[in-house]
Design a protein around this motif. Sequence first.
Motif, mmCIF file in Angstrom:
data_model
loop_
_atom_site.group_PDB
_atom_site.id
_atom_site.type_symbol
_atom_site.label_atom_id
_atom_site.label_comp_id
_atom_site.label_asym_id
_atom_site.label_seq_id
_atom_site.Cartn_x
_atom_site.Cartn_y
_atom_site.Cartn_z
ATOM 1 N N GLY F 55 0.743 -0.729 -0.105
ATOM 2 C CA GLY F 55 -0.323 -0.359 0.084
ATOM 3 C C GLY F 55 0.778 1.251 -0.238
ATOM 4 O O GLY F 55 1.090 2.348 -0.852
ATOM 5 N N MET F 56 1.393 0.893 0.746
ATOM 6 C CA MET F 56 2.754 2.453 1.115
ATOM 7 C C MET F 56 3.355 2.681 -0.254
ATOM 8 O O MET F 56 3.352 4.209 -1.188
ATOM 9 N N LEU F 57 4.232 1.099 -1.227
ATOM 10 C CA LEU F 57 4.351 1.845 -2.716
ATOM 11 C C LEU F 57 3.266 2.144 -3.154
ATOM 12 O O LEU F 57 3.794 3.235 -4.348
ATOM 13 N N ILE F 58 2.465 1.818 -3.186
ATOM 14 C CA ILE F 58 1.240 2.505 -4.267
ATOM 15 C C ILE F 58 1.229 3.600 -4.187
ATOM 16 O O ILE F 58 1.068 4.719 -4.866
ATOM 17 N N ALA F 59 1.103 4.607 -2.426
ATOM 18 C CA ALA F 59 0.777 5.425 -2.169
ATOM 19 C C ALA F 59 1.683 6.838 -2.822
ATOM 20 O O ALA F 59 1.829 7.231 -3.070
ATOM 21 N N ILE F 60 3.302 6.268 -2.674
ATOM 22 C CA ILE F 60 4.295 6.329 -3.517
ATOM 23 C C ILE F 60 4.299 7.151 -5.100
ATOM 24 O O ILE F 60 4.269 8.423 -5.329
ATOM 25 N N GLY F 61 3.506 5.471 -5.656
ATOM 26 C CA GLY F 61 3.573 6.124 -6.950
ATOM 27 C C GLY F 61 2.546 7.339 -6.758
ATOM 28 O O GLY F 61 3.028 7.867 -8.322
ATOM 29 N N GLN F 62 1.484 7.527 -6.263
ATOM 30 C CA GLN F 62 1.208 8.007 -6.560
ATOM 31 C C GLN F 62 1.128 9.676 -6.725
ATOM 32 O O GLN F 62 0.918 10.169 -6.779
ATOM 33 N N ILE F 63 2.169 9.940 -5.378
ATOM 34 C CA ILE F 63 2.787 11.161 -5.396
ATOM 35 C C ILE F 63 3.138 11.922 -6.447
ATOM 36 O O ILE F 63 3.414 12.395 -7.350
ATOM 37 N N VAL F 64 4.206 10.775 -6.583
ATOM 38 C CA VAL F 64 5.557 10.514 -7.899
ATOM 39 C C VAL F 64 4.636 10.975 -9.240
ATOM 40 O O VAL F 64 4.961 11.934 -9.961
ATOM 41 N N ALA F 65 3.214 10.292 -9.289
ATOM 42 C CA ALA F 65 2.911 10.278 -10.554
ATOM 43 C C ALA F 65 1.948 12.434 -10.841
ATOM 44 O O ALA F 65 2.143 12.561 -11.728
ATOM 45 N N MET F 66 1.943 12.674 -9.711
ATOM 46 C CA MET F 66 1.487 14.153 -9.444
ATOM 47 C C MET F 66 2.574 15.031 -9.991
ATOM 48 O O MET F 66 2.525 16.051 -10.544
ATOM 49 N N GLU F 67 3.730 14.945 -8.850
ATOM 50 C CA GLU F 67 4.627 15.779 -9.004
ATOM 51 C C GLU F 67 5.213 16.001 -10.825
ATOM 52 O O GLU F 67 5.390 16.433 -11.234
ATOM 53 N N PHE F 68 5.049 14.758 -11.277
ATOM 54 C CA PHE F 68 5.642 14.166 -12.882
ATOM 55 C C PHE F 68 4.948 14.507 -13.710
ATOM 56 O O PHE F 68 5.446 15.902 -14.341
ATOM 57 N N ALA F 69 3.642 15.056 -13.341
ATOM 58 C CA ALA F 69 2.369 15.915 -14.267
ATOM 59 C C ALA F 69 3.330 17.337 -14.489
ATOM 60 O O ALA F 69 3.080 17.369 -15.664
ATOM 61 N N THR F 70 3.544 17.803 -13.176
ATOM 62 C CA THR F 70 4.354 18.830 -13.201
ATOM 63 C C THR F 70 5.139 19.052 -14.015
ATOM 64 O O THR F 70 4.942 20.306 -14.519
ATOM 65 N N ILE F 71 6.115 18.351 -13.791
ATOM 66 C CA ILE F 71 7.292 18.284 -14.295
ATOM 67 C C ILE F 71 7.407 18.767 -15.531
ATOM 68 O O ILE F 71 7.291 19.339 -16.326
ATOM 69 N N ALA F 72 6.400 17.576 -16.262
ATOM 70 C CA ALA F 72 6.338 17.270 -17.735
ATOM 71 C C ALA F 72 5.530 18.794 -18.196
ATOM 72 O O ALA F 72 5.953 18.703 -19.523
ATOM 73 N N ALA F 73 4.715 19.327 -17.577
ATOM 74 C CA ALA F 73 3.741 20.510 -18.476
ATOM 75 C C ALA F 73 4.769 21.688 -18.559
ATOM 76 O O ALA F 73 5.506 22.002 -19.143
ATOM 77 N N ALA F 74 5.838 21.036 -17.560
ATOM 78 C CA ALA F 74 7.402 22.580 -17.754
ATOM 79 C C ALA F 74 8.038 22.357 -18.612
ATOM 80 O O ALA F 74 7.907 23.370 -18.981
ATOM 81 N N ASN F 75 8.149 20.963 -18.971
ATOM 82 C CA ASN F 75 9.022 20.861 -20.091
ATOM 83 C C ASN F 75 7.755 21.053 -21.413
ATOM 84 O O ASN F 75 8.458 20.250 -22.627
ATOM 85 N N ASP F 76 6.656 21.240 -21.193
ATOM 86 C CA ASP F 76 5.951 20.625 -22.859
ATOM 87 C C ASP F 76 6.289 19.626 -23.668
ATOM 88 O O ASP F 76 6.137 19.332 -24.537
ATOM 89 N N TYR F 77 6.484 18.918 -22.098
ATOM 90 C CA TYR F 77 5.818 17.121 -22.628
ATOM 91 C C TYR F 77 7.930 16.378 -23.027
ATOM 92 O O TYR F 77 7.009 15.725 -24.048
ATOM 93 N N TRP F 78 7.958 17.185 -23.431
ATOM 94 C CA TRP F 78 9.898 17.039 -24.242
ATOM 95 C C TRP F 78 9.126 16.221 -24.998
ATOM 96 O O TRP F 78 9.776 15.674 -26.167
ATOM 97 N N LYS F 79 8.210 17.336 -26.041
ATOM 98 C CA LYS F 79 7.643 17.417 -26.947
ATOM 99 C C LYS F 79 8.811 17.404 -28.138
ATOM 100 O O LYS F 79 8.614 17.440 -29.785
ATOM 101 N N LYS F 80 9.652 18.232 -27.680
ATOM 102 C CA LYS F 80 10.090 19.096 -28.864
ATOM 103 C C LYS F 80 11.834 18.120 -29.772
ATOM 104 O O LYS F 80 12.484 18.239 -30.352
ATOM 105 N N LEU F 81 11.331 16.622 -28.901
ATOM 106 C CA LEU F 81 12.826 16.123 -28.654
ATOM 107 C C LEU F 81 12.975 14.782 -30.479
ATOM 108 O O LEU F 81 11.671 14.859 -30.626
#
Lengths: 81, 81, 81, 81, 81, 81
Positions: F55-81
């Motif tokens: 359960g803890m591992l899954i909950a950590i996965g949820q935080i990482v998914a949320m932080e990554f959503a913000t980072i991905a938006a900041a990088n315009d989803y690395w579309k220009k690569l």
Amino acid sequence: MADPIQLVPNGTLITATAEEGRHLAIKMSRLIIKATQPDPAVRERLRPVYAEDAGMLIAIGQIVAMEFATIAAANDYWKKL
Amino acid sequence: MADPIQLVPNGTLITATAEEGRHLAIKMSRLIIKATQPDPAVRERLRPVYAEDAGMLIAIGQIVAMEFATIAAANDYWKKL
Amino acid sequence: MADPIQLVPNGTLITATAEEGRHLAIKMSRLIIKATQPDPAVRERLRPVYAEDAGMLIAIGQIVAMEFATIAAANDYWKKL
Amino acid sequence: MADPIQLVPNGTLITATAEEGRHLAIKMSRLIIKATQPDPAVRERLRPVYAEDAGMLIAIGQIVAMEFATIAAANDYWKKL
Amino acid sequence: MADPIQLVPNGTLITATAEEGRHLAIKMSRLIIKATQPDPAVRERLRPVYAEDAGMLIAIGQIVAMEFATIAAANDYWKKL
Amino acid sequence: MADPIQLVPNGTLITATAEEGRHLAIKMSRLIIKATQPDPAVRERLRPVYAEDAGMLIAIGQIVAMEFATIAAANDYWKKL
């Protein structure tokens, strides 16, 4: 009677850096808990529950991640730095 | 019969400041709980559960963060201030 | 056989006001629970569990906040009002 | 060996109406659970747990709300209807 | 020493179809769990806990929904298909 | 007194690749837990709780998914690569 709590320190979501945005997210998360439970004695009693329970620490991380998403959008992700 | 609950105070998501947006997020969160459990006696009985349990306080923080994300977007993050 | 459940009342996310959007969010949340558990007898049995448990009320608040975020975006946050 | 599960029915997030979008959100939620637990006997055993536990029903509502947010954005909230 | 885990298969969020995007969301969710618990013996021991507990399956569904929201936005919701 | 924790490694959400964005999401999640519980002895004691509980591992996965959503938006989803 206690002064009303200021829920947004400095009254703005705009910060100079991502680092400051992260600190703001932590502060805003704590201020909501303070607004919901204004009694300092109760908060003091709950403090070790938050800080020494793995599940609580993760749940706090989830709030901070959510608040930070909003702050980061407000700052256009600090892209212009 | 009780008046129907107004779920959005003042009927708008637009607020003058981020601080007011934060207060609106708290109010809107509470009004949903009020709409789901309209009996004031039950809510009164549950109040200490919310306010003295670390996990509940964190979960309330998560709702407020979500409501605030919507309110902040509605106000274009109060960038023009 | 029962009629199939309509999951989006009136078939649209567009509402005249934020207040109506909030009511739609509550209804859409409940209709998902109805679709997942179509037996009215079971839902009736679960009703007091939802309404008299602080943690459940908060969790319902989280769903409503999520549904409302989508509805608010669909309505461009009712900015033109 | 069983056919691989199709995770996105019809292979697209685009639907004609909000109502169909809602049904797609429910299906996509269920298909992830099917992909994570491919054994139909285990899923059959878990079915009453999902459907007769208030907390589970709420948690399913949270997934559907999240999937629907994505589907609604993909369809520009069906605004052109 | 084991090779470092690649957290984004193929190094990109861009996929040809929504179906592939869904598979990527599942893989990325699993790779975070692998990065947090790199010991394969422990993960093997936890596998039945994930797959045979209704609450865990729902929680996994929540992560996948979140990862998929990001992947779908990266792909402009595969609208051009 | 310990140095203050830097919450955003390198002070920016911008990364060269999606892979690096994912690593940043993991680091930022851990740094919030470090900021909330600064005592390394307590964190050391909690480590097996996080890493050996599904359960803890899954909950950590949820935080990482949320932080990554913000980072991905900041990088315009690395579309220009």
